[in-house]
Design a protein around this motif. Structure first.
Motif, mmCIF file in Angstrom:
data_model
loop_
_atom_site.group_PDB
_atom_site.id
_atom_site.type_symbol
_atom_site.label_atom_id
_atom_site.label_comp_id
_atom_site.label_asym_id
_atom_site.label_seq_id
_atom_site.Cartn_x
_atom_site.Cartn_y
_atom_site.Cartn_z
ATOM 1 N N MET A 1 43.174 -86.026 -6.408
ATOM 2 C CA MET A 1 42.264 -86.654 -7.368
ATOM 3 C C MET A 1 42.707 -88.102 -7.557
ATOM 4 O O MET A 1 43.863 -88.359 -7.882
ATOM 5 C CB MET A 1 42.333 -85.869 -8.672
ATOM 6 C CG MET A 1 41.456 -86.344 -9.780
ATOM 7 S SD MET A 1 39.678 -86.065 -9.742
ATOM 8 C CE MET A 1 39.436 -84.384 -9.349
ATOM 9 N N ASP A 2 41.796 -89.027 -7.366
ATOM 10 C CA ASP A 2 42.081 -90.454 -7.528
ATOM 11 C C ASP A 2 41.760 -90.861 -8.961
ATOM 12 O O ASP A 2 40.613 -91.106 -9.309
ATOM 13 C CB ASP A 2 41.247 -91.267 -6.533
ATOM 14 C CG ASP A 2 41.498 -92.761 -6.643
ATOM 15 O OD1 ASP A 2 42.390 -93.173 -7.422
ATOM 16 O OD2 ASP A 2 40.804 -93.531 -5.951
ATOM 17 N N LEU A 3 42.790 -90.925 -9.787
ATOM 18 C CA LEU A 3 42.587 -91.226 -11.198
ATOM 19 C C LEU A 3 42.535 -92.724 -11.479
ATOM 20 O O LEU A 3 42.424 -93.123 -12.630
ATOM 21 C CB LEU A 3 43.678 -90.563 -12.035
ATOM 22 C CG LEU A 3 43.713 -89.036 -11.962
ATOM 23 C CD1 LEU A 3 44.842 -88.487 -12.798
ATOM 24 C CD2 LEU A 3 42.390 -88.435 -12.387
ATOM 25 N N THR A 4 42.583 -93.552 -10.442
ATOM 26 C CA THR A 4 42.494 -94.995 -10.644
ATOM 27 C C THR A 4 41.066 -95.443 -10.877
ATOM 28 O O THR A 4 40.839 -96.555 -11.328
ATOM 29 C CB THR A 4 43.066 -95.767 -9.437
ATOM 30 O OG1 THR A 4 42.298 -95.457 -8.269
ATOM 31 C CG2 THR A 4 44.531 -95.428 -9.213
ATOM 32 N N LYS A 5 40.107 -94.582 -10.572
ATOM 33 C CA LYS A 5 38.693 -94.927 -10.733
ATOM 34 C C LYS A 5 38.096 -94.154 -11.901
ATOM 35 O O LYS A 5 38.030 -92.931 -11.872
ATOM 36 C CB LYS A 5 37.931 -94.604 -9.446
ATOM 37 C CG LYS A 5 38.395 -95.441 -8.272
ATOM 38 C CD LYS A 5 37.515 -95.230 -7.077
ATOM 39 C CE LYS A 5 37.898 -96.185 -5.981
ATOM 40 N NZ LYS A 5 38.768 -95.614 -4.991
ATOM 41 N N PRO A 6 37.669 -94.878 -12.942
ATOM 42 C CA PRO A 6 37.051 -94.210 -14.087
ATOM 43 C C PRO A 6 35.778 -93.461 -13.696
ATOM 44 O O PRO A 6 34.886 -94.023 -13.064
ATOM 45 C CB PRO A 6 36.713 -95.356 -15.043
ATOM 46 C CG PRO A 6 37.617 -96.471 -14.638
ATOM 47 C CD PRO A 6 37.808 -96.317 -13.156
ATOM 48 N N SER A 7 35.727 -92.196 -14.035
ATOM 49 C CA SER A 7 34.516 -91.398 -13.825
ATOM 50 C C SER A 7 34.545 -90.223 -14.795
ATOM 51 O O SER A 7 35.618 -89.826 -15.265
ATOM 52 C CB SER A 7 34.444 -90.874 -12.390
ATOM 53 O OG SER A 7 35.407 -89.860 -12.177
ATOM 54 N N GLN A 8 33.391 -89.681 -15.085
ATOM 55 C CA GLN A 8 33.323 -88.520 -15.978
ATOM 56 C C GLN A 8 34.057 -87.341 -15.352
ATOM 57 O O GLN A 8 34.717 -86.569 -16.041
ATOM 58 C CB GLN A 8 31.861 -88.155 -16.280
ATOM 59 C CG GLN A 8 31.717 -87.122 -17.384
ATOM 60 C CD GLN A 8 32.254 -87.593 -18.729
ATOM 61 O OE1 GLN A 8 32.154 -88.759 -19.086
ATOM 62 N NE2 GLN A 8 32.853 -86.679 -19.486
ATOM 63 N N GLU A 9 33.987 -87.216 -14.037
ATOM 64 C CA GLU A 9 34.690 -86.132 -13.337
ATOM 65 C C GLU A 9 36.204 -86.244 -13.561
ATOM 66 O O GLU A 9 36.873 -85.249 -13.831
ATOM 67 C CB GLU A 9 34.375 -86.183 -11.842
ATOM 68 C CG GLU A 9 35.058 -85.089 -11.054
ATOM 69 C CD GLU A 9 34.780 -85.181 -9.561
ATOM 70 O OE1 GLU A 9 35.202 -84.244 -8.865
ATOM 71 O OE2 GLU A 9 34.185 -86.161 -9.092
ATOM 72 N N ASN A 10 36.742 -87.457 -13.483
ATOM 73 C CA ASN A 10 38.166 -87.658 -13.714
ATOM 74 C C ASN A 10 38.537 -87.379 -15.168
ATOM 75 O O ASN A 10 39.592 -86.819 -15.441
ATOM 76 C CB ASN A 10 38.594 -89.074 -13.319
ATOM 77 C CG ASN A 10 38.676 -89.254 -11.822
ATOM 78 O OD1 ASN A 10 38.611 -88.298 -11.055
ATOM 79 N ND2 ASN A 10 38.809 -90.483 -11.385
ATOM 80 N N VAL A 11 37.667 -87.788 -16.102
ATOM 81 C CA VAL A 11 37.897 -87.510 -17.519
ATOM 82 C C VAL A 11 38.018 -85.995 -17.719
ATOM 83 O O VAL A 11 38.955 -85.511 -18.355
ATOM 84 C CB VAL A 11 36.766 -88.091 -18.402
ATOM 85 C CG1 VAL A 11 36.835 -87.537 -19.818
ATOM 86 C CG2 VAL A 11 36.827 -89.611 -18.421
#
Length: 74
Positions: A1-11
């Protein structure tokens, strides 16, 4: 998981990870969908603190849960 890019999926990924790590009794009340990508950096900070600790004290858990409550959308 690439948490450097803000996205609802990452949230949602981070919130689920935090809930699991903290073994939150009220995990059902912390729906990942209740958190906005607008608070991404703050959520990432909570995630990193949570995941970076092998053991969290009761006061640390309370502080993290309090911060999540603050970040939750009304």
């Amino acid at each position: 998981m690439d948490l450097t890019k803000p996205s609802q999926e990452n949230v949602e990924y981070m919130i689920e990870g935090i809930k699991t790590k903290l073994k939150m009794a009220s995990a059902a009340a912390m729906q990942a969908s209740a958190f906005s990508v607008n608070n991404y950096e703050d959520i990432l900070d909570v995630y990193e603190v949570t995941m970076g600790s092998d053991r969290l004290s009761i006061s640390q858990v309370e502080a993290l849960v309090s911060e999540l409550g603050r970040l939750r959308q009304k």
